[in-house]
Design a protein around this motif. Structure first.
Motif, short mmCIF file in Angstrom:
data_model
loop_
_atom_site.label_atom_id
_atom_site.label_comp_id
_atom_site.label_asym_id
_atom_site.label_seq_id
_atom_site.Cartn_x
_atom_site.Cartn_y
_atom_site.Cartn_z
N LEU A 1 0.84 -1.20 0.00
CA LEU A 1 0.00 0.00 0.00
C LEU A 1 0.87 1.25 0.00
CD1 LEU A 1 -2.69 -1.05 2.65
CD2 LEU A 1 -2.65 -1.52 0.18
N TYR A 2 2.07 1.13 0.60
CA TYR A 2 2.97 2.28 0.73
C TYR A 2 3.96 2.35 -0.44
CZ TYR A 2 0.79 1.94 5.23
OH TYR A 2 -0.16 1.86 6.22
N GLY A 3 3.72 1.53 -1.46
CA GLY A 3 4.55 1.59 -2.67
C GLY A 3 5.71 0.63 -2.69
N GLY A 4 5.90 -0.14 -1.60
CA GLY A 4 6.99 -1.13 -1.59
C GLY A 4 6.65 -2.31 -2.48
N ALA A 5 7.67 -3.05 -2.86
CA ALA A 5 7.47 -4.21 -3.73
C ALA A 5 6.91 -5.37 -2.91
CB ALA A 5 8.78 -4.61 -4.39
N PRO A 6 5.76 -5.91 -3.30
CA PRO A 6 5.22 -7.05 -2.54
C PRO A 6 6.05 -8.32 -2.72
CG PRO A 6 3.77 -6.46 -4.39
CD PRO A 6 4.85 -5.44 -4.35
N GLN A 7 6.70 -8.46 -3.85
CA GLN A 7 7.52 -9.64 -4.13
C GLN A 7 8.93 -9.20 -4.50
OE1 GLN A 7 6.67 -12.74 -3.84
NE2 GLN A 7 4.44 -12.65 -3.72
N GLU A 8 9.93 -9.75 -3.81
CA GLU A 8 11.30 -9.41 -4.19
C GLU A 8 11.61 -10.11 -5.52
OE1 GLU A 8 13.75 -10.88 -0.96
OE2 GLU A 8 13.77 -12.88 -1.83
N ASN A 9 12.49 -9.56 -6.27
CA ASN A 9 12.93 -10.14 -7.55
C ASN A 9 11.85 -10.16 -8.63
OD1 ASN A 9 15.32 -10.68 -6.16
ND2 ASN A 9 14.55 -12.70 -5.53
N LEU A 10 10.73 -9.47 -8.38
CA LEU A 10 9.72 -9.32 -9.44
C LEU A 10 9.47 -7.83 -9.62
CD1 LEU A 10 7.02 -12.06 -8.63
CD2 LEU A 10 8.78 -12.08 -10.41
N PRO A 11 9.03 -7.43 -10.83
CA PRO A 11 8.76 -5.99 -11.04
C PRO A 11 7.73 -5.51 -10.00
CG PRO A 11 8.55 -7.23 -13.10
CD PRO A 11 8.76 -8.24 -12.02
N ASN A 12 7.90 -4.29 -9.54
CA ASN A 12 7.00 -3.74 -8.52
C ASN A 12 5.77 -3.12 -9.19
OD1 ASN A 12 5.76 -2.52 -6.41
ND2 ASN A 12 7.50 -1.23 -5.80
N PRO A 13 4.59 -3.71 -8.99
CA PRO A 13 3.40 -3.19 -9.65
C PRO A 13 2.76 -2.01 -8.92
CG PRO A 13 2.84 -5.14 -8.38
CD PRO A 13 4.31 -4.91 -8.18
N MET A 14 3.30 -1.64 -7.75
CA MET A 14 2.64 -0.61 -6.95
C MET A 14 3.09 0.79 -7.37
SD MET A 14 1.21 -3.05 -5.48
CE MET A 14 -0.05 -2.00 -4.78
N ARG A 15 2.22 1.76 -7.11
CA ARG A 15 2.59 3.15 -7.41
C ARG A 15 3.44 3.72 -6.30
NH1 ARG A 15 -2.58 6.50 -9.46
NH2 ARG A 15 -1.51 8.20 -8.37
N PRO A 16 4.53 4.45 -6.65
CA PRO A 16 5.33 5.06 -5.59
C PRO A 16 4.51 6.07 -4.79
CG PRO A 16 6.15 5.69 -7.77
CD PRO A 16 5.03 4.74 -7.99
N VAL A 17 4.66 6.07 -3.49
CA VAL A 17 3.90 6.94 -2.59
C VAL A 17 4.78 8.07 -2.04
CG1 VAL A 17 2.73 6.96 -0.33
CG2 VAL A 17 2.26 5.10 -1.96
N VAL A 18 6.06 7.75 -1.86
CA VAL A 18 6.95 8.66 -1.15
C VAL A 18 7.98 9.24 -2.11
CG1 VAL A 18 8.87 8.67 0.48
CG2 VAL A 18 6.73 7.57 1.09
N SER A 19 8.20 10.55 -2.02
CA SER A 19 9.41 11.11 -2.64
C SER A 19 10.08 12.02 -1.63
CB SER A 19 9.10 11.81 -3.96
OG SER A 19 8.09 12.75 -3.78
N LEU A 20 11.39 12.11 -1.75
CA LEU A 20 12.17 12.82 -0.74
C LEU A 20 13.24 13.66 -1.42
CD1 LEU A 20 12.91 13.27 2.26
CD2 LEU A 20 14.35 11.23 2.10
N GLN A 21 13.28 14.93 -1.04
CA GLN A 21 14.30 15.83 -1.55
C GLN A 21 15.07 16.41 -0.37
OE1 GLN A 21 11.12 18.12 -3.40
NE2 GLN A 21 12.42 18.26 -5.21
N ALA A 22 16.36 16.64 -0.56
CA ALA A 22 17.19 17.18 0.52
C ALA A 22 17.78 18.52 0.10
CB ALA A 22 18.31 16.21 0.85
#
Ligand SMILES: *Cc1c(COP(=O)(O)O)cnc(C)c1O
Length: 388
Positions: A241-262
């Motif tokens: 739900l937070y954009g992390g990959a549900p399965q390692e070693n497979l393409p991540n179908p989730m939408r990115p939720v977080v972006s970070l700038q410094a």
């Protein structure tokens, strides 16, 4: 004794608007609430008629449960999982009264009344917890709802095989308890290849045959992307739900939720053979342009990223050189034309060029740890808020 000073330092004419705070902060964390809702719907649609809960423990994986949970609620979620009773009490005011909050870690002795009094539903992880919950129910002459967890092979939480046998031999132990779901948790749900998943599923199937019929909750994020037999009645995704990959070693179908700038807080050019950062763990090979940014390990940019990983400016990769400090990091920005970065410039730490998963990999950890370590010093911007 502590003294509280009246705030005479902020005359009314001083601008403390969001824009000013964003300029002042060491980093800007943008949380896309629209992506969160889309990710919830993506999982929920894929596994219907299985119901989809949202796991919002650890302050919704560090993103702010008070902001995040109402978005899941708006997307149709009515089941929320946290780890602690305290988290459940904090969450309560932020979601509709028709939603249920469950406590994964179970209950400490003598907290049953507090839990029941707020209509919060505990996961019972042992016969001891079952007995405590049943005792409260029976003393109040009513049935109290609970989830019952079975350990199917993770050896972390839930009734052991032996406890299950004790329960099966005396089902009156459940008197007073309204078992809403029987649950278990996958130890290797992020790896479809792992034989542990099938083994756990088979243990669950065998255990369920011994008990009166109840609805079942079995899958975390990974499990929801496995075959239907893993889904049962209620799923408990978190990281997806937070954009992390549900399965390692497979393409991540989730939408990115977080972006970070410094923010860049200083730039300098140093000659070859100059030491950078604590302990002088990096020595420049040639003349090097160094930019210091105002994010450090206290902001979740793990110290393990010392001399590893990078930031981006546009498409240009800016390697981390030297140790990560508590409040700052040094970057080799020699790949950028001189003067490109200045005091106040922003560089990307998580975003289109560098995913959360890549950062986790560089840090030798998982996206869960990166998210829950982000801390509270960033200026947070919540976008696409359907409730605003
Ligand atoms: C954290 C947790 C989840 C969510 O797991 P994800 O891998 O983030 O989807 C589900 N169930 C239990 C018991 C958990 O502890």
């Amino acid at each position: 004794m502590s003294v509280i000073f009246a705030d005479t330092r902020t005359p009314e004419s001083v601008d403390t608007s969001d824009n000013q705070l964003a300029l002042a902060a060491g980093g800007i964390l943008t949380i896309d609430l629209g992506a969160l809702r889309a990710n919830y719907k993506h999982v929920a649609d894929a596994i219907t008629p299985t119901r989809t809960a949202a796991v919002v423990k650890a302050d919704a994986y560090g993103l702010g449960a008070d902001k995040v949970a109402p978005q899941f609620y708006a997307a149709g979620c009515r089941d929320f999982f946290v780890a602690h009773l305290g988290e459940a009490l904090n969450l309560h005011p932020h979601i509709g009264k028709d939603a249920t909050i469950y406590i994964l870690n179970g209950l400490q002795p003598q907290t049953e009344q507090l839990c029941a009094g707020h209509n919060i539903v505990p996961v019972l992880n042992s016969l001891e917890q079952l007995s405590n919950w049943a005792a409260l129910a029976n003393s109040q002459n009513r049935k109290l709802p609970a989830l019952l967890q079975l350990d199917t092979g993770m050896s972390r939480l839930g009734l052991s095989e032996q406890e299950l046998q004790t329960l099966v031999a005396d089902l009156s132990l459940l008197d007073g308890v309204d078992v809403k779901f029987i649950i278990s948790h996958l130890a290797a749900g992020d790896n479809v290849q792992s034989p542990q998943n099938k083994a756990q599923l088979e243990r669950m199937q065998a255990a369920l045959k011994l008990l009166p019929h109840h609805a079942v909750a079995f899958s975390n994020s990974g499990g929801t992307f496995m075959e239907r037999s893993y889904h049962y009645d209620l799923a408990r995704p978190g990281i997806a739900l937070y954009g992390g990959a549900p399965q390692e070693n497979l393409p991540n179908p989730m939408r990115p939720v977080v972006s970070l700038q410094a923010r860049v807080i200083q730039c300098r050019t140093v000659p070859a053979k100059t030491l950078v950062g604590y302990g002088g763990s990096y020595e420049t090979q040639a003349e090097t342009r160094v930019a210091t940014i105002a994010v450090g390990y206290a902001d979740g940019w793990l110290r393990h990223l010392s001399n590893k990983g990078c930031a981006y400016y546009g498409d240009v990769r800016l390697p981390i050189i030297g140790r990560v400090s508590m409040d700052s990091i040094t970057l080799d920005v020699s790949a950028l034309p001189e003067g490109t970065l200045k005091l106040g410039s922003l560089v990307e730490l998580i975003g289109p060029h560098q995913t959360l998963e890549q950062v986790a990999q560089d840090a030798g950890t998982i996206a869960y740890e990166v998210l829950t370590s982000l801390g509270n010093r960033y200026h947070r911007i919540y976008i696409n808020d359907i409730l605003a």
